[in-house]
Design a protein around this motif. Structure first.
Motif, PDB file in Angstrom:
ATOM      1  N   GLU A  63       0.832  -1.210   0.000  1.00 52.99           N
ATOM      2  CA  GLU A  63       0.000   0.000   0.000  1.00 52.99           C
ATOM      3  C   GLU A  63       0.862   1.254   0.000  1.00 52.99           C
ATOM      4  N   ASN A  65       0.451   4.091   1.698  1.00 50.52           N
ATOM      5  CA  ASN A  65       0.734   4.679   3.005  1.00 50.52           C
ATOM      6  C   ASN A  65       0.757   3.620   4.086  1.00 50.52           C
ATOM      7  N   ASN A  66       1.586   3.911   5.069  1.00 47.94           N
ATOM      8  CA  ASN A  66       1.671   3.024   6.215  1.00 47.94           C
ATOM      9  C   ASN A  66       1.248   3.865   7.414  1.00 47.94           C
ATOM     10  N   ASN A  71       4.827   4.535   2.622  1.00 47.74           N
ATOM     11  CA  ASN A  71       5.397   3.198   2.617  1.00 47.74           C
ATOM     12  C   ASN A  71       6.596   3.203   1.664  1.00 47.74           C
ATOM     13  N   TYR A 148      -2.271   0.883  -4.437  1.00 46.92           N
ATOM     14  CA  TYR A 148      -1.349  -0.150  -3.981  1.00 46.92           C
ATOM     15  C   TYR A 148      -0.858  -1.010  -5.145  1.00 46.92           C
TER      16      TYR A 148
END
Ligand SMILES: Nc1ncnc2c1ncn2[C@@H]1O[C@H](COP(=O)(O)OP(=O)(O)OP(=O)(O)O)[C@@H](O)[C@H]1O
Ligand SMILES: [Mg+2]
Length: 492
Positions: A63, A65-66, A71, A148
């Motif tokens: 994905e 963003n984490n 990310n 993603y």
């Protein structure tokens, strides 16, 4: 006609089904009554897992963003996959900001890429989906997309992909990013009078590289090797508990290439440059703020450290020190403490460079071992330096009939590489440029002889022993902001 003896009649079938359905309903309602909801969910998903047809494929979802942060694997995949675009790719995105040199190419949603790594086939897919977080009651929900990558491969390769392929493309993406990186040159903007000084950036387009720099070859390679070793030794610095930083002191007369060396370092390492003009900083607190605002992978340059700020000299007595401290809140100890302390706790891959025309005028605190890792002397032009400049400016790689004479003159003439470079740019033809240089060198030698005679006379008359040296080395002060890409300067 009667049904065959061993076949059940439709009515008996129906009653058996009805009684089974009734018992199922009974079991279900009993289960609903007796088993709590979360445990029921768990049982259902476990049963589903065991009865589902098993796929030999594994898909990793990467994905964008984490949580709140990006990310890193996603960013790396985005860059890496652009090198894997095949003729089958149908849609790509391109963009470019005014400050960037090259086009940025990215995959468009839905695109698929097939990669192979050590014989393993890897299937990538770029997916953009409406985010599930949108509030269904909001009539005009903000458009948010969830982006993603899906990476699918055979399950047996799970270890190889996680431990080897992912680090491989992370590294590859870093190398591509470094290559594409537009270096920045940060200088101080003092117009924010209320908030103190701030960094302001422009693209660093200084053309100096180690290849074009006129320096003694041994020293040049020692500097390059030192920088490369510094980059390689992240783990070493961590292990021995030292901040991952390195300090260089560049000293030598004006026009010998100190600022050019800083630019060559930046171009070699792909590091940004922060030009800290100490004269513009009045308080330690401003300095702390500015240092905290510098980024990693950067070179902090403090030019002309001997004269850029009235720093109280530790060698004076206490009374004098206090007085000076009142005059300037910024102290040398403050500066050194920031550099030592602040970067030890935060910041990676930091380089600090001090430049000076007069090493002898520096506070011993700056010179003591361990403070600056390498002292680099930028000297007047030597025969090696001259050959380098002749190759850069005139394209002469081998020999020229005037080289012998010039090399002889250089043994005694004190000229800076900047002065030599300026002469070499004078004529369009190499012969004319070299003749101009010969004239300059002869003139310099003559001046030096006259200077020697003057110095002898001065020594006799006034007893000033170093008059000759002073005559050769002293020169009026000038602006410090000379690292930006600009042509050669006229030297006196
Ligand atoms: N060693 C060198 N190799 C190649 N070019 C040089 C060298 N030294 C000086 N030059 C040329 O002279 C110009 C001025 O040099 P530079 O600003 O790097 O000198 P400096 O040592 O920083 O001087 P200052 O002490 O005045 O700041 C450079 O733009 C470059 O073109
Ligand atoms: Mg300089």
């Amino acid at each position: 006609m009667f049904p065959p003896r061993d076949m059940p009649s439709p009515s008996s079938l129906f009653s058996a089904y009805a009684s089974m359905a009734a018992s199922m309903m009974l079991v279900r309602s009993m289960a609903n009554e007796l088993i709590p909801h979360p445990i029921r969910g768990y049982i259902v998903s476990t049963l589903r897992f065991y009865f589902k047809a098993h796929s030999p494929k594994l898909t990793l979802v990467i994905e964008e963003n984490n949580g709140m942060s990006r990310n890193q694997v996603y960013d790396a995949a985005e860059i890496y996959l652009c090198t894997k675009i095949s003729p089958n790719t149908e849609r790509l995105k391109i963009c470019k900001s005014p400050k960037e040199k090259n086009l940025t190419i990215r995959l468009e949603k839905g695109e698929k890429i097939v990669d192979t790594y050590e014989g393993v086939e890897l299937r990538w897919r770029y997916v953009c989906a409406e985010s599930e977080k949108n509030n269904p009651n909001d009539p005009y929900p903000p458009r948010s997309e969830k982006r993603y990558f899906e990476l699918t491969f055979h399950k047996v390769h799970k270890e190889k992909i996680l431990n080897s392929y992912v680090p491989f493309f992370l590294e590859k993406a870093k190398a591509i990013k470094d290559e594409e990186r537009v270096l920045k040159m940060y200088t101080l903007n003092t117009s924010h009078c209320y908030n103190g000084v701030k960094w302001e950036s422009i693209n660093l387009e200084h053309p100096a590289t180690f290849e074009t720099l006129a320096m003694e070859p041994d020293l040049k390679y020692a500097v390059i090797e030192d920088l490369n070793r510094f980059l390689r030794r992240k783990e070493f610095y961590k292990r021995v508990g030292r901040a991952w930083k390195r300090g260089y002191l560049l000293y030598g007369p004006p026009g010998t290439g100190k600022s050019s060396l800083v630019a060559a370092m930046a171009n070699h390492l792909k590091f940004d440059v922060y030009d800290l003009q100490l004269a513009n900083i009045l308080r330690d607190s401003d300095l702390r703020k500015l240092l905290l605002a510098t980024g990693n992978r950067s070179i902090l340059v403090i030019e002309d450290i001997d004269c850029s700020v009235e720093i109280p000299d530790r060698r004076h007595g206490d009374g004098r020190k206090q007085h000076d401290a009142q005059l300037a809140q910024l102290t040398l100890s403050g500066l050194l403490n920031f550099i030592d302390g602040l970067w030890s706790s935060c910041g990676d891959e930091r380089i600090i460079v001090f430049t000076t025309n007069h090493k002898d005028r520096l506070d011993p605190a700056l010179l003591r071992p361990g403070r600056m890792d390498m002292h680099i002397h930028m000297s007047y032009c030597t025969t090696h330096g001259f050959k380098q400049l002749a190759s850069t400016y005139l394209g002469i790689r081998g020999h020229h009939q005037l080289f012998g004479e010039i090399e002889g003159l250089l043994e005694t003439a004190q000229v800076t590489p900047a002065q030599v470079a300026e002469e070499l740019m004078k004529g369009e033809h190499a012969d004319i440029a070299l003749q101009e240089l010969t004239k300059l060198l002869k003139r310099k030698n003559l001046e030096a002889d006259e200077g020697e005679a003057d110095a002898d006379a001065a020594e006799k008359n006034t007893g000033i022993r170093d008059a000759k040296r002073q005559k050769l080395e002293n020169k009026p002060r000038k602006s410090l902001r000379n690292i930006r890409g600009r042509g050669n300067r006229r030297r006196r």
